[in-house]
Design an enzyme around this catalytic site. Sequence first.
Site, mmCIF file in Angstrom:
data_model
loop_
_atom_site.group_PDB
_atom_site.id
_atom_site.type_symbol
_atom_site.label_atom_id
_atom_site.label_comp_id
_atom_site.label_asym_id
_atom_site.label_seq_id
_atom_site.Cartn_x
_atom_site.Cartn_y
_atom_site.Cartn_z
ATOM 1 C CD GLU A 186 -35.834 66.729 83.923
ATOM 2 O OE1 GLU A 186 -35.629 67.870 84.403
ATOM 3 O OE2 GLU A 186 -36.679 66.523 83.035
ATOM 4 N NE ARG A 232 -51.647 91.954 102.552
ATOM 5 C CZ ARG A 232 -52.571 92.483 101.747
ATOM 6 N NH1 ARG A 232 -52.223 93.125 100.651
ATOM 7 N NH2 ARG A 232 -53.853 92.353 102.029
#
Length: 380
Positions: free
Chosen positions: A67, A222
């Site tokens: 926000e 990975r």
Amino acid sequence: VQTSITLPEHTEQWTTADREYMTRALDLASLGVGLVSPGPLVGCVIVNDGAIVGEGFYVFEELKHAETLALAQAGNAARGGTAYVTLEPHAHHGRTPPCTDALIAAGIRKVVCPIVDLNPKVSGKGFEHLRAAGIEVSTGLLAEEASILNEAYLHHMRTGLPFVHLKLAVSLDGKIATRTGDSRWVAGPESRARAHEFRHRYDAILVGAGTVAIDDPLLTDRSVGRRRRPLVRVVLDERLEISSEAQLIRTASDSPVIIFAGLNSDRSKINQLTERGVEVVVSDSRDFKSVLQELERRSIESILVEGGASVAGDIVRSQLLDKVTFFIAPKIVGGRDALSAVGGDGIAKMADALELETFEVTQRGRDIEVTGYPHKQSSS
Ligand SMILES: NC(=O)c1ccc[n+]([C@@H]2O[C@H](COP(=O)([O-])OP(=O)(O)OC[C@H]3O[C@@H](n4cnc5c(N)ncnc54)[C@H](OP(=O)(O)O)[C@@H]3O)[C@@H](O)[C@H]2O)c1
């Protein structure tokens, strides 16, 4: 799809534009995957006069909430505007000042937010604070999507335990390996790439000692995505039989490894492993709940379990399974001695099978992915 919380009532009829803005806010939130745990994924879009004037998403290290970032981008254009936020804004002083204060100060007229935050410090209080300041608050838009996006965080807030996702690759006849233990590879490259996406979303990955002995896996993330905390690699090894030459042990100083060993484990082996940088937790590791509690104490709120059969059997029996993914490959392995996906004693009656309450089926190359949420006993 099953959600982990009770959804608020839909309070109004949503427009196509509302849906688009909230979809954008959810997409922004998901850019924080790997960068927010143990916090929630949050995205925010500020709209004024039918145009997006500010956007933001939460990243733990940046100490700025979605926000605040979106409001900063919007500047004066936020005044009189609508904020689409994917999770209830907080009204308390935590690592950052209250986001509700920032929304009020910026002159936001309306906040559209799908779900409450289950964090007891936030829950309901954020909406209350906004309403007390005269801001209109609408809840429920894309609530299911918002709950799924933060399923691990919400589950952890609700139960105090990490969210557990079991992932296995099986043949058409339900085998996870051949009779010699060979399992490379059951599933194809598309399923394996998807499995790496999963690893990126989780705080820890867990396997049994049998899988380490046979596959000698690295269990690293990975994927190409960044992550703020290393993926913690966990092994359940009742008899502490792990080889000191296992890849996990050789790489323990690069990326954390925790081994859960039984109470009778050899002291000198524990010392040896500890010297190599492994954390050995000696406990009644067969009690999966206590394993989860130990991991939760280490700030782990989500765990991807990657087998093998014996561990899968224990976890299914424990009823502490929150999500499952099976990649089903179009091949038949056969053989009485080839492992089936889920070990243990199983059940006697089909009526007692653990059933998926909701699930999705997706083609992955030549494989089929089934991902779903098991039916839970009401007590769990
Ligand atoms: N296709 C796939 O997706 C996939 C994934 C993973 C593995 N695999 C294959 O599965 C095979 C290994 O499966 P597996 O069933 O033999 O082994 P496993 O489940 O990986 O590990 C079994 C070992 O873990 C220990 N263990 C299990 N639960 C435990 C607990 N709660 N606490 C402490 N220790 C616990 C067992 O101890 P006890 O002996 O005392 O019971 C046993 O030593 C390999 O062939 C591997 O290639 C396939």
